[in-house]
Enzyme design. Structure first.
Site, PDB file in Angstrom:
ATOM      1  N   LYS A 155     -39.411  -6.202  13.599  1.00  0.00           N
ATOM      2  CA  LYS A 155     -38.365  -6.010  12.586  1.00  0.00           C
ATOM      3  C   LYS A 155     -36.983  -6.320  13.142  1.00  0.00           C
ATOM      4  O   LYS A 155     -36.651  -5.930  14.254  1.00  0.00           O
ATOM      5  CB  LYS A 155     -38.410  -4.553  12.100  1.00  0.00           C
ATOM      6  N   GLY A 202     -35.937  -2.552  20.250  1.00  0.00           N
ATOM      7  CA  GLY A 202     -36.752  -3.465  21.055  1.00  0.00           C
ATOM      8  C   GLY A 202     -36.621  -4.905  20.603  1.00  0.00           C
ATOM      9  O   GLY A 202     -36.531  -5.829  21.419  1.00  0.00           O
ATOM     10  N   CYS A 203     -36.588  -5.114  19.290  1.00  0.00           N
ATOM     11  CA  CYS A 203     -36.489  -6.480  18.752  1.00  0.00           C
ATOM     12  C   CYS A 203     -35.123  -7.082  19.034  1.00  0.00           C
ATOM     13  O   CYS A 203     -35.014  -8.286  19.305  1.00  0.00           O
ATOM     14  CB  CYS A 203     -36.785  -6.475  17.259  1.00  0.00           C
ATOM     15  N   THR A 204     -34.084  -6.262  18.990  1.00  0.00           N
ATOM     16  CA  THR A 204     -32.744  -6.748  19.313  1.00  0.00           C
ATOM     17  C   THR A 204     -32.664  -7.113  20.791  1.00  0.00           C
ATOM     18  O   THR A 204     -32.132  -8.180  21.144  1.00  0.00           O
ATOM     19  CB  THR A 204     -31.679  -5.697  18.947  1.00  0.00           C
ATOM     20  N   ALA A 238     -34.576 -10.443  21.217  1.00  0.00           N
ATOM     21  CA  ALA A 238     -33.847 -11.588  20.666  1.00  0.00           C
ATOM     22  C   ALA A 238     -32.635 -11.926  21.523  1.00  0.00           C
ATOM     23  O   ALA A 238     -32.369 -13.105  21.797  1.00  0.00           O
ATOM     24  CB  ALA A 238     -33.417 -11.295  19.229  1.00  0.00           C
TER      25      ALA A 238
END
EC number: 1.11.1.24
Length: 153
Positions: free
Chosen positions: A38, A43-45, A48
């Site tokens: 998401k 974690g995704c930030t 990325a």
């Protein structure tokens, strides 16, 4: 289950700018295709931004980085702008491509999984890395594999 050596399944999804991204049209260069749960979660930030910070290294290795989640194109646009991401994010509404790539769900099936595929210039899967908790390791592992795929010189 997809295996190393398999041909990466072809698909077409929309990018953050509304253009079509078709996997088979990318032949001739390596791809790091990463599925993540998401936009704008911790974690995704981190993942990325780690890809962003090392993006030039991937370009130097002849590879493009592409992120995929079920978030909308609008969500991807905001995430891309907020974090100045130089690579495309693809909107996989309904998780069709996630299913095609057999990306498992995580945390008791509650979250979409985090899996990275390194695909060579011929469209073959050369590496698969699956870890929810080691988000930035996806970047290091993909870069290591691409370095190993470089011709000796």
């Amino acid at each position: 289950m997809l295996q190393i050596g398999d041909t990466a399944p072809d698909f077409t999804l929309k990018t953050t700018d509304g253009a079509d991204f078709t996997l088979s049209a990318q032949r001739g260069r390596a791809l790091v295709l990463y599925f993540y749960p998401k936009d704008d979660t911790p974690g995704c930030t981190a993942q990325a931004c780690s890809f962003r910070d090392q993006y030039q290294d991937f370009q130097d290795l002849g590879a493009e980085v592409v992120g995929i989640s079920s978030d909308s194109e609008t969500s991807h646009q905001k995430f891309t702008q907020k974090h100045r991401l130089p690579f495309p994010l693809l909107a996989d509404a309904g998780g069709r491509v996630r299913k095609l790539y057999e990306v498992p769900r995580a945390l008791l099936g509650l979250l979409p999984g985090r899996v990275t595929f390194v695909i060579d210039a011929t469209g073959r899967i050369r590496y698969i890395f699956n870890s929810m908790s080691r988000a930035t390791d996806h970047v290091a592992e993909a870069k290591r594999v691409l370095q190993e795929l470089q011709p000796a010189g």
